[in-house]
Design a protein around this motif. Structure first.
Motif, short mmCIF file in Angstrom:
data_model
loop_
_atom_site.label_atom_id
_atom_site.label_comp_id
_atom_site.label_asym_id
_atom_site.label_seq_id
_atom_site.Cartn_x
_atom_site.Cartn_y
_atom_site.Cartn_z
N LEU A 33 4.76 20.05 21.41
CA LEU A 33 4.69 19.96 19.96
C LEU A 33 4.27 21.30 19.39
CD1 LEU A 33 2.66 16.62 19.71
CD2 LEU A 33 5.10 16.89 19.33
N ASP A 34 4.84 21.65 18.24
CA ASP A 34 4.38 22.85 17.56
C ASP A 34 3.38 22.45 16.47
OD1 ASP A 34 5.84 22.00 15.28
OD2 ASP A 34 7.52 23.31 15.72
N LYS A 35 2.84 23.42 15.80
CA LYS A 35 1.81 23.19 14.78
C LYS A 35 2.31 22.24 13.69
CE LYS A 35 -1.13 25.73 11.55
NZ LYS A 35 -1.50 27.06 11.07
N ASN A 36 3.53 22.43 13.24
CA ASN A 36 4.08 21.60 12.17
C ASN A 36 4.21 20.13 12.61
OD1 ASN A 36 5.12 21.36 9.47
ND2 ASN A 36 7.13 21.07 10.41
N ILE A 41 1.97 14.50 12.46
CA ILE A 41 1.35 13.35 13.12
C ILE A 41 0.03 13.01 12.45
CG2 ILE A 41 0.19 12.60 15.24
CD1 ILE A 41 2.46 14.12 16.77
N TYR A 42 -0.80 14.03 12.19
CA TYR A 42 -2.11 13.79 11.61
C TYR A 42 -2.09 13.49 10.12
CZ TYR A 42 -4.65 14.21 15.87
OH TYR A 42 -5.15 13.94 17.12
N LEU A 43 -0.93 13.68 9.48
CA LEU A 43 -0.77 13.26 8.09
C LEU A 43 -0.02 11.94 7.99
CD1 LEU A 43 0.05 16.67 6.36
CD2 LEU A 43 -2.08 15.37 6.24
N LYS A 72 -7.20 24.75 10.28
CA LYS A 72 -6.22 25.55 11.01
C LYS A 72 -4.88 24.84 11.21
CE LYS A 72 -9.38 28.39 13.76
NZ LYS A 72 -9.84 28.68 15.14
N VAL A 73 -4.90 23.53 11.38
CA VAL A 73 -3.67 22.81 11.71
C VAL A 73 -3.13 22.01 10.53
CG1 VAL A 73 -2.61 21.13 13.28
CG2 VAL A 73 -4.39 22.68 14.12
N VAL A 74 -3.97 21.19 9.94
CA VAL A 74 -3.51 20.32 8.85
C VAL A 74 -3.42 21.09 7.53
CG1 VAL A 74 -3.95 18.14 7.63
CG2 VAL A 74 -4.50 18.34 10.05
N LYS A 130 -3.96 17.29 29.28
CA LYS A 130 -2.99 18.37 29.17
C LYS A 130 -3.12 19.00 27.78
CE LYS A 130 2.03 18.88 28.91
NZ LYS A 130 3.29 18.11 29.01
N VAL A 131 -3.32 20.31 27.74
CA VAL A 131 -3.42 21.03 26.47
C VAL A 131 -2.01 21.41 26.04
CG1 VAL A 131 -4.30 23.08 25.30
CG2 VAL A 131 -5.70 21.93 27.02
N ILE A 132 -1.63 21.01 24.81
CA ILE A 132 -0.29 21.35 24.32
C ILE A 132 -0.33 22.45 23.27
CG2 ILE A 132 0.75 19.14 24.88
CD1 ILE A 132 0.47 18.44 21.86
N ALA A 133 -1.53 22.72 22.73
CA ALA A 133 -1.67 23.80 21.74
C ALA A 133 -3.14 24.15 21.59
CB ALA A 133 -1.10 23.38 20.40
N THR A 134 -3.39 25.40 21.23
CA THR A 134 -4.74 25.86 20.94
C THR A 134 -4.70 26.64 19.64
OG1 THR A 134 -5.19 26.04 23.31
CG2 THR A 134 -6.71 27.15 21.83
N PHE A 135 -5.64 26.34 18.76
CA PHE A 135 -5.70 27.00 17.45
C PHE A 135 -7.08 27.59 17.22
CE2 PHE A 135 -2.60 23.57 17.21
CZ PHE A 135 -1.48 24.26 16.78
#
Length: 135
Positions: A33-36, A41-43, A72-74, A130-135
């Motif tokens: 998954l990318d940031k968008n 998902i979180y919205l 950072k993400v939302v 599993k880490v899929i992204a780090t911000f």
């Protein structure tokens, strides 16, 4: 001169070293998954992973990791996000992600649920997830 000293003091005091936020999934999850996509998902705008599996996001109760993730993400402050979800709940158009009390609770939830996604302080990452992204 007083203003310069005050500005220096404020900027020094406001500098806080925030840890990175790691977005985690169950190790059996092969989706990326990318940031968008994470933001959607979180919205509540995306209800499933790319492979069609329903996604089960979890949040944390208010702490610095939550604030970092939201900013950072939302792209919203915690109060803006609470208002956003209040409106969706009131109109019957959505239910916010479940809130857990700690990084470890999020890790335990993600390990136990193959369809889940969560976020934790990157310093708390273990081999269990599993880490899929780090911000």
């Amino acid at each position: 001169m007083k203003k310069l000293i005050l500005a220096s003091l404020i900027s020094t005091c406001s500098f806080v070293a925030f840890a990175d936020v790691a977005v985690i999934v169950n190790p059996s999850n092969s989706n990326s998954l990318d940031k968008n996509e994470i933001k959607k998902i979180y919205l509540g705008k995306s209800k499933s992973f790319a492979d069609g599996v329903k996604v089960n996001p979890v949040n944390q109760n208010g702490n610095s990791v939550v604030d970092e993730f939201n900013n950072k993400v939302v792209g919203k402050s915690s109060s803006q996000l609470n208002a956003y979800w209040s409106k969706l709940v009131f109109t019957g158009k959505g239910t916010p992600p479940e809130k857990l009390d700690s990084d470890q609770a999020v890790i335990d939830f993600v390990v136990s649920n193959a369809d889940s996604i969560g976020y934790i302080d990157s310093a708390k990452v273990s081999d269990a997830v599993k880490v899929i992204a780090t911000f």
